[in-house]
Design an enzyme around this catalytic site. Structure first.
Site, PDB file in Angstrom:
ATOM      1  N   TYR A 140       0.771  -1.141  -0.009  1.00 10.73           N
ATOM      2  CA  TYR A 140       0.067  -0.029   0.027  1.00 10.73           C
ATOM      3  C   TYR A 140       0.751   1.310  -0.093  1.00 10.73           C
ATOM      4  CZ  TYR A 140      -4.164  -2.998   0.767  1.00 10.73           C
ATOM      5  OH  TYR A 140      -5.227  -3.786   1.100  1.00 10.73           O
ATOM      6  N   LYS A 190       3.380 -15.598   2.029  1.00 15.63           N
ATOM      7  CA  LYS A 190       3.433 -16.356   0.890  1.00 15.63           C
ATOM      8  C   LYS A 190       4.732 -16.546   0.711  1.00 15.63           C
ATOM      9  CE  LYS A 190       1.187 -17.797  -2.468  1.00 15.63           C
ATOM     10  NZ  LYS A 190       0.167 -19.056  -2.703  1.00 15.63           N
ATOM     11  N   ASP A 222      -3.019 -18.287   1.199  1.00 13.93           N
ATOM     12  CA  ASP A 222      -4.109 -18.951   0.405  1.00 13.93           C
ATOM     13  C   ASP A 222      -4.923 -20.064   1.595  1.00 13.93           C
ATOM     14  OD1 ASP A 222      -1.661 -19.921   0.320  1.00 13.93           O
ATOM     15  OD2 ASP A 222      -2.012 -20.582  -1.730  1.00 13.93           O
ATOM     16  N   ASP A 246      -5.551  -7.021   5.569  1.00 17.94           N
ATOM     17  CA  ASP A 246      -6.704  -6.418   5.380  1.00 17.94           C
ATOM     18  C   ASP A 246      -7.739  -7.258   4.996  1.00 17.94           C
ATOM     19  OD1 ASP A 246      -8.458  -4.423   4.431  1.00 17.94           O
ATOM     20  OD2 ASP A 246      -7.313  -3.496   2.676  1.00 17.94           O
ATOM     21  N   ASP A 250     -11.146  -8.950   7.091  1.00 16.29           N
ATOM     22  CA  ASP A 250     -12.734  -8.748   6.821  1.00 16.29           C
ATOM     23  C   ASP A 250     -13.345  -9.961   6.862  1.00 16.29           C
ATOM     24  OD1 ASP A 250     -12.468  -6.015   6.528  1.00 16.29           O
ATOM     25  OD2 ASP A 250     -13.330  -5.855   4.552  1.00 16.29           O
TER      26      ASP A 250
END
Ligand code: NAD
Length: 354
Positions: A140, A190, A222, A246, A250
């Site tokens: 970001y 990852k 994942d 993020d 959620d």
């Protein structure tokens, strides 16, 4: 006098922030805590008033106060304006300016709401996860970023970077958080694909050696998404990067029945923090008086615990929320068979139980 900057923001932000301020006033009346709550505009509302989503006066107020309570920002009416003036930019700006690098998002299920989850009650009842998300680094913020035309074709690019010190400091937050809980940290990365993740994993292992009583495990993002909906109770503390956090937080929020129930804290190195509900400005229900204020009220509880070191007051707010739910009160987002109550009726109930 301790000061809390109130930044109501846009959409339902002001509606839920109003109830949280009433809770702070009730705490003042009961415990003589003397919290002052100066208010300033942020997001699209601030852009309309001052031409910038994070006006200098708002940032100055946030910097001078001991803590910040944010409602939410954003809305369709500001989607077409220049990217750097969009409401969501104010969020990134304030996090960066206050150096709020650690985002703590609990996903806790109040037993009264087990029926409201989309997962089976036995999969989620007793759920108590803390997601620790790195908030001021990663993709970001990485440079270079942009949109360009190359070889006659438009392309977009962003850059994922983490320095060793950025990983180390978020690692310490996660391990210290785990010490106060079930003493387990799962680091999500990852590392099978990304070099940044290889470094992330190496540094997490190194930080973990300083906390021998905490068990450290690793999971690919994942798989973590899959495990979160398959068997969420396996997690205690989850630590991860800005982007992965993020998304994961959620997803975790839905396990608890509604995004309207989830608080969050964004902390700096010294425990100063910005506290806000996980949800956004919900323009679809703005102005109807039906938004769930509990995520914002529970954010006040996190503030009492983390910034003001008042765990008894924090617990009294959480208990008041639990008792309000126990009495059968539900806003529309968490109602199953009950007739939904309004935003202010839920605020009234919490205050009466305090
Ligand atoms: P959202 O969280 O605002 O809403 C998603 C859904 O959940 C909507 O149906 C909404 O009605 C519902 N909902 C959210 N909070 C609720 C509450 N307290 N009570 C009852 N229902 C609630 O997400 P979105 O629709 O993707 O985004 C809307 C706007 O909010 C966008 O402009 C987005 O950029 C912004 N946003 C801001 C923040 C923030 O300020 N931290 C976070 C996420 C999204």
């Amino acid at each position: 006098m301790p000061k809390i900057a109130i930044l109501p923001g846009d959409g339902i932000g002001p509606e839920v922030a109003e109830q949280a301020v009433r809770v702070i006033e009730a705490i003042n009346a009961k415990h003589n805590t003397g919290f002052e709550c100066p208010t300033a505009p942020m997001g699209g509302t601030a852009y309309d008033l001052h031409g910038h989503p994070l006006p200098p006066a708002t940032l100055a107020l946030a910097q001078e106060c001991d803590a910040v309570l944010l409602g939410a920002v954003g809305g369709p009416q500001w989607e077409a304006i220049k990217r750097e003036h969009r409401p969501e930019r104010a969020l990134l700006g304030i996090r960066k300016a206050l150096n709020l690098f650690a985002n703590l998002r609990p996903a806790t299920l109040f037993p009264q709401l087990a029926e409201a989850s989309t997962l089976k009650p036995e999969v989620v009842s007793g759920l108590d996860i803390m997601i620790v998300r790195e908030l001021t680094g990663g993709i970001y913020f990485g440079q270079p970023r942009g949109l360009e035309t190359r070889d006659g074709e438009r392309m977009g690019f962003n850059t994922l970077t983490y320095t060793e010190s950025e990983i180390r400091r978020i690692g310490h937050v996660a391990f210290r958080t785990a010490l106060l809980r079930d003493k387990r940290v799962c680091s999500v990365d990852k590392a099978n694909v990304l070099e940044v993740s290889e470094l992330w994993r190496e540094i997490m292992i190194s930080v973990g050696e300083e906390y021998p009583e905490v068990e450290l495990s690793h999971m690919y993002i994942d798989n973590a998404c899959m495990q979160l909906v398959r068997a969420p109770k396996q997690f205690d503390v989850v630590v991860t990067t800005n982007l992965f956090g993020d998304i994961l937080s959620d997803a975790a929020s839905m396990l608890t029945g509604s995004i309207g129930m989830l608080p969050s804290a964004s902390l700096d190195q010294n425990g100063k923090g910005m506290y806000e509900p996980v949800h956004g400005s919900a323009p679809d229900i703005q102005g109807q008086g039906i938004a769930n204020p509990l995520a914002t009220i529970l954010s006040v509880a996190m503030m009492m615990r983390s910034t003001f070191k008042l765990p008894e007051i924090a617990a009294s707010i959480e208990n008041a929320v639990a008792e309000s739910l126990e009495s059968g009160l539900r806003t529309a987002d968490i109602a199953t068979s009950q007739t939904p109550c309004s935003t202010s009726e839920m605020g009234d109930a919490v205050i009466s139980k305090l």
